[in-house]
Enzyme design. Sequence first.
Site, mmCIF file in Angstrom:
data_model
loop_
_atom_site.group_PDB
_atom_site.id
_atom_site.type_symbol
_atom_site.label_atom_id
_atom_site.label_comp_id
_atom_site.label_asym_id
_atom_site.label_seq_id
_atom_site.Cartn_x
_atom_site.Cartn_y
_atom_site.Cartn_z
ATOM 1 N N ASN A 1 40.849 -5.627 -57.740
ATOM 2 C CA ASN A 1 41.383 -6.789 -57.041
ATOM 3 C C ASN A 1 42.102 -6.430 -55.743
ATOM 4 O O ASN A 1 42.290 -7.289 -54.874
ATOM 5 C CB ASN A 1 42.334 -7.564 -57.957
ATOM 6 C CG ASN A 1 43.441 -6.703 -58.517
ATOM 7 O OD1 ASN A 1 43.180 -5.712 -59.203
ATOM 8 N ND2 ASN A 1 44.693 -7.074 -58.256
ATOM 9 N N HIS A 2 42.496 -5.154 -55.563
ATOM 10 C CA HIS A 2 43.174 -4.752 -54.331
ATOM 11 C C HIS A 2 42.205 -4.306 -53.230
ATOM 12 O O HIS A 2 42.660 -3.886 -52.157
ATOM 13 C CB HIS A 2 44.162 -3.616 -54.604
ATOM 14 C CG HIS A 2 45.369 -4.038 -55.381
ATOM 15 N ND1 HIS A 2 46.189 -5.067 -54.979
ATOM 16 C CD2 HIS A 2 45.887 -3.568 -56.549
ATOM 17 C CE1 HIS A 2 47.171 -5.210 -55.851
ATOM 18 N NE2 HIS A 2 47.006 -4.320 -56.822
ATOM 19 N N ASP B 1 42.444 5.034 -62.100
ATOM 20 C CA ASP B 1 42.904 4.563 -60.798
ATOM 21 C C ASP B 1 43.653 5.656 -60.019
ATOM 22 O O ASP B 1 44.648 6.199 -60.488
ATOM 23 C CB ASP B 1 43.852 3.376 -60.968
ATOM 24 C CG ASP B 1 43.202 2.210 -61.701
ATOM 25 O OD1 ASP B 1 42.572 2.447 -62.748
ATOM 26 O OD2 ASP B 1 43.350 1.066 -61.241
ATOM 27 N N HIS C 1 46.618 1.334 -65.465
ATOM 28 C CA HIS C 1 47.080 2.686 -65.155
ATOM 29 C C HIS C 1 47.648 3.417 -66.374
ATOM 30 O O HIS C 1 48.131 4.540 -66.243
ATOM 31 C CB HIS C 1 48.140 2.690 -64.042
ATOM 32 C CG HIS C 1 47.710 2.027 -62.781
ATOM 33 N ND1 HIS C 1 48.519 1.949 -61.664
ATOM 34 C CD2 HIS C 1 46.555 1.397 -62.450
ATOM 35 C CE1 HIS C 1 47.897 1.295 -60.698
ATOM 36 N NE2 HIS C 1 46.706 0.957 -61.157
ATOM 37 N N HIS D 1 37.941 -4.287 -64.919
ATOM 38 C CA HIS D 1 39.224 -4.071 -64.264
ATOM 39 C C HIS D 1 40.116 -5.254 -64.617
ATOM 40 O O HIS D 1 39.987 -6.332 -64.040
ATOM 41 C CB HIS D 1 38.990 -3.973 -62.752
ATOM 42 C CG HIS D 1 40.140 -3.415 -61.984
ATOM 43 N ND1 HIS D 1 40.428 -2.072 -61.952
ATOM 44 C CD2 HIS D 1 41.083 -4.014 -61.215
ATOM 45 C CE1 HIS D 1 41.478 -1.862 -61.185
ATOM 46 N NE2 HIS D 1 41.903 -3.029 -60.726
ATOM 47 N N HIS E 1 42.807 -0.631 -64.374
ATOM 48 C CA HIS E 1 43.770 -1.573 -63.794
ATOM 49 C C HIS E 1 45.186 -1.402 -64.298
ATOM 50 O O HIS E 1 46.129 -1.519 -63.524
ATOM 51 C CB HIS E 1 43.348 -3.038 -63.990
ATOM 52 C CG HIS E 1 44.313 -4.023 -63.395
ATOM 53 N ND1 HIS E 1 44.512 -4.137 -62.023
ATOM 54 C CD2 HIS E 1 45.144 -4.932 -63.961
ATOM 55 C CE1 HIS E 1 45.410 -5.092 -61.793
ATOM 56 N NE2 HIS E 1 45.813 -5.573 -62.937
ATOM 57 N N GLU F 1 40.873 1.849 -55.971
ATOM 58 C CA GLU F 1 41.455 0.639 -55.383
ATOM 59 C C GLU F 1 42.931 0.762 -55.037
ATOM 60 O O GLU F 1 43.465 -0.086 -54.342
ATOM 61 C CB GLU F 1 41.230 -0.566 -56.304
ATOM 62 C CG GLU F 1 42.143 -0.652 -57.489
ATOM 63 C CD GLU F 1 42.648 -2.070 -57.704
ATOM 64 O OE1 GLU F 1 42.199 -2.992 -57.020
ATOM 65 O OE2 GLU F 1 43.521 -2.242 -58.559
ATOM 66 N N ASN F 2 43.605 1.825 -55.517
ATOM 67 C CA ASN F 2 45.010 2.049 -55.168
ATOM 68 C C ASN F 2 45.197 3.309 -54.335
ATOM 69 O O ASN F 2 46.310 3.828 -54.224
ATOM 70 C CB ASN F 2 45.872 2.166 -56.433
ATOM 71 C CG ASN F 2 45.855 0.912 -57.273
ATOM 72 O OD1 ASN F 2 45.354 0.909 -58.391
ATOM 73 N ND2 ASN F 2 46.396 -0.169 -56.750
#
Length: 268
Positions: A70-71, A11, A182, A155, A180, A42-43
């Site tokens: 999910n983000h 991530d 990290h 994830h 997810h 996603e982050n």
Amino acid sequence: MGLLKILYCGDIIGRAGRNVIIKHLKAIKEKYAVDAVIVNGENAAHGFGLTPSIADDLLNAGVDGITTGNHIWQQREIYPYLDQNKQIIRPLNYPETLPGKGWQILNINGKKLLIAQVLGRLFMPPINSITEPLDNLLKLYTLGKNIDAILVDIHGEATSEKIALGYYLDGRVSVVAGTHTHVPTADARILPQGTGYITDVGMCGDFESVLGFEPTAPMERLAEKLTVQNRLTPANGKELTLWGVLAEINNNGQCVNITQIKETFAND
């Protein structure tokens, strides 16, 4: 034909994570002689979501595919871009009516690499079945027949759920890699039927942090000093870290080697 070498980077957290890829990916690709680079993005947008401009920056730096999580819905400008850009993958077990696709096929040096992603269900927001959409996808694509390699990202939070999916897909896909949390796990291995596996790849960013974020807010939450939780801020310290896995795939789509990768750089 030789082995297909895939580097999957964990991530990307905020600016520090983006700088790892944008500034250093060329050298990393040369060092490990990789054929394809996949990253989780996603982050990437200040710790929450992905924007079209950031996606373009990553792809222009040499990334071949971007998974999310999910983000992905937190930056609304990405919604139409998910339908336009075929190198971005959002989780497969979201409803099909949402923007984007849960899988894409990338052409890498004359080989077809299928990337798919699912969200876990344990300790996560409510989501559709993990296995059903993957089973349906794998009815269409079979290793050694009409696809050369398959990488599946799960994830999710729960280690047991990720490991269970690894065994569930063993022999049917080339690699199952978790994202997810990290936090890189020390269990990179090849499962009995030839699928490479790791529970969590880790992250790209400032590892001197709490999951890539400045420690102050998480510490205050831990000590219950705040009645209103402040938004987390991505850390951006003196050192950048890349965590990933390097998987080597043979002509039958089996993983013959999977190695955890850690690289550090000055944040200048």
